[in-house]
Scaffold this motif. Sequence first.
Motif, short mmCIF file in Angstrom:
data_model
loop_
_atom_site.label_atom_id
_atom_site.label_comp_id
_atom_site.label_asym_id
_atom_site.label_seq_id
_atom_site.Cartn_x
_atom_site.Cartn_y
_atom_site.Cartn_z
N GLU A 24 -27.52 -55.80 -0.12
CA GLU A 24 -27.41 -56.56 -1.53
C GLU A 24 -25.94 -55.36 -1.76
O GLU A 24 -25.37 -54.70 -0.99
CB GLU A 24 -28.62 -55.89 -1.84
CG GLU A 24 -29.47 -56.79 -1.73
CD GLU A 24 -30.80 -56.65 -1.64
OE1 GLU A 24 -31.52 -56.80 -3.32
OE2 GLU A 24 -31.23 -55.67 -1.89
N ASP A 52 -22.93 -54.49 -4.51
CA ASP A 52 -21.65 -54.93 -6.18
C ASP A 52 -20.54 -56.75 -5.50
O ASP A 52 -20.13 -56.58 -3.95
CB ASP A 52 -20.87 -54.59 -6.91
CG ASP A 52 -21.92 -53.58 -7.19
OD1 ASP A 52 -23.60 -54.21 -7.82
OD2 ASP A 52 -21.76 -52.39 -7.43
N MET A 60 -25.17 -66.81 1.56
CA MET A 60 -25.41 -66.46 0.54
C MET A 60 -26.90 -66.74 -0.43
O MET A 60 -26.90 -68.20 0.19
CB MET A 60 -24.14 -66.06 -1.40
CG MET A 60 -24.76 -65.92 -2.49
SD MET A 60 -25.00 -64.57 -2.84
CE MET A 60 -22.93 -64.01 -2.14
N GLY A 112 -29.55 -65.92 -3.04
CA GLY A 112 -29.91 -65.46 -4.44
C GLY A 112 -29.08 -64.48 -4.56
O GLY A 112 -27.53 -65.08 -4.61
N SER A 113 -29.22 -63.55 -4.51
CA SER A 113 -28.38 -62.05 -5.04
C SER A 113 -28.34 -61.43 -3.63
O SER A 113 -27.07 -59.61 -3.53
CB SER A 113 -29.26 -61.06 -5.96
OG SER A 113 -30.14 -60.23 -5.66
N ALA A 114 -28.22 -61.48 -2.76
CA ALA A 114 -28.06 -61.13 -1.24
C ALA A 114 -27.27 -62.14 -0.34
O ALA A 114 -27.33 -62.80 -0.65
CB ALA A 114 -29.44 -60.51 -1.06
#
Length: 320
Positions: A239, A241, A261, A263-265
């Motif tokens: 995880e 930016d 990829m 989700g957000s990770a």
Amino acid sequence: MTASTVSAQIVVDALVKRFGDFVAVNGVSFEVGRGEVMGFIGPNGAGKSTLIRILCGLLRPSAGRALVAGIDVAQDPEGVRRRIGYMSQKFSLYNDMSVVENLRFFGGVYGVSRTEIAGRLRFALDMAGLAGREDALVATLAGGWKQRLALGAAILHRPAILFLDEPTSGVDPNSRRRFWELIHTLAQDGVSVLVSTHYMDEAEYCDRIALINHGRLIALGTPLELKQRSLGGELLAIEGDRLGDAIAKLQTAPGVLDVAMFGSALHVLVDEATLRLPELVQRMAAAGQTNVRARRIDPSLEDSFVHLVGLSAAQAGAAP
């Protein structure tokens, strides 16, 4: 013929289906035992629905063999259809008829006798949770109720084998869970179920899973086996930016087998997690990535699915 083949309710042996020059099903082989729930997963156009339609006697195979309830689907498709239940991804009941009118109609189609129909109607209504709403128009029912009613109609004649082609598409999660409880109740009574789905959480409910891509069977096993054995490495979740910028950098790093990829990770498949985790964090920091956090995780079925489909596509592209 093996001992397992003798006891299997569905036997598929090197099955092929061609539409002109297009090969929709390409040399697929598997078996489904009595009371087993077999899941089919794969991308759109992978061949799942075509294969199910062959096994239901709706399409004739181009080559290979398929036995359903001991009957060759190419030689006696009508005999197959009398012994199975089938539910398609498109809702198949009549919206302008009542619940009980639909059930009576399908009871007649399946040849349920007059002495049995009353008991079978009660069973279907109770299973669908529609007892007391027999006279309601099907058009007024919510999606989950409709799907359970369609399942009830598909098993009015007590089939030993049930084919479900994406039966919960567009249904809310609670209704999907209830639907799967019904499937497992049927399996406990000895019904063999072959079900295709796009939902990874649903595939986890199956006894075994067949992964289909470009008409080929590329993996077969229990959900646990596919998660543990299919990746060929260890998995890291990373995880931070601007992760989209990091994918290309990670794909070329030593020991990295795959990057996707989730989700957000990012899920990064590596040869050895203990060695590669600090290396990858350092590599991302050196490239200007901030707030980088990484940990080893157990693979999900979705991880296995994404990896196997990507591997299959790469192999297909490399084939002469």
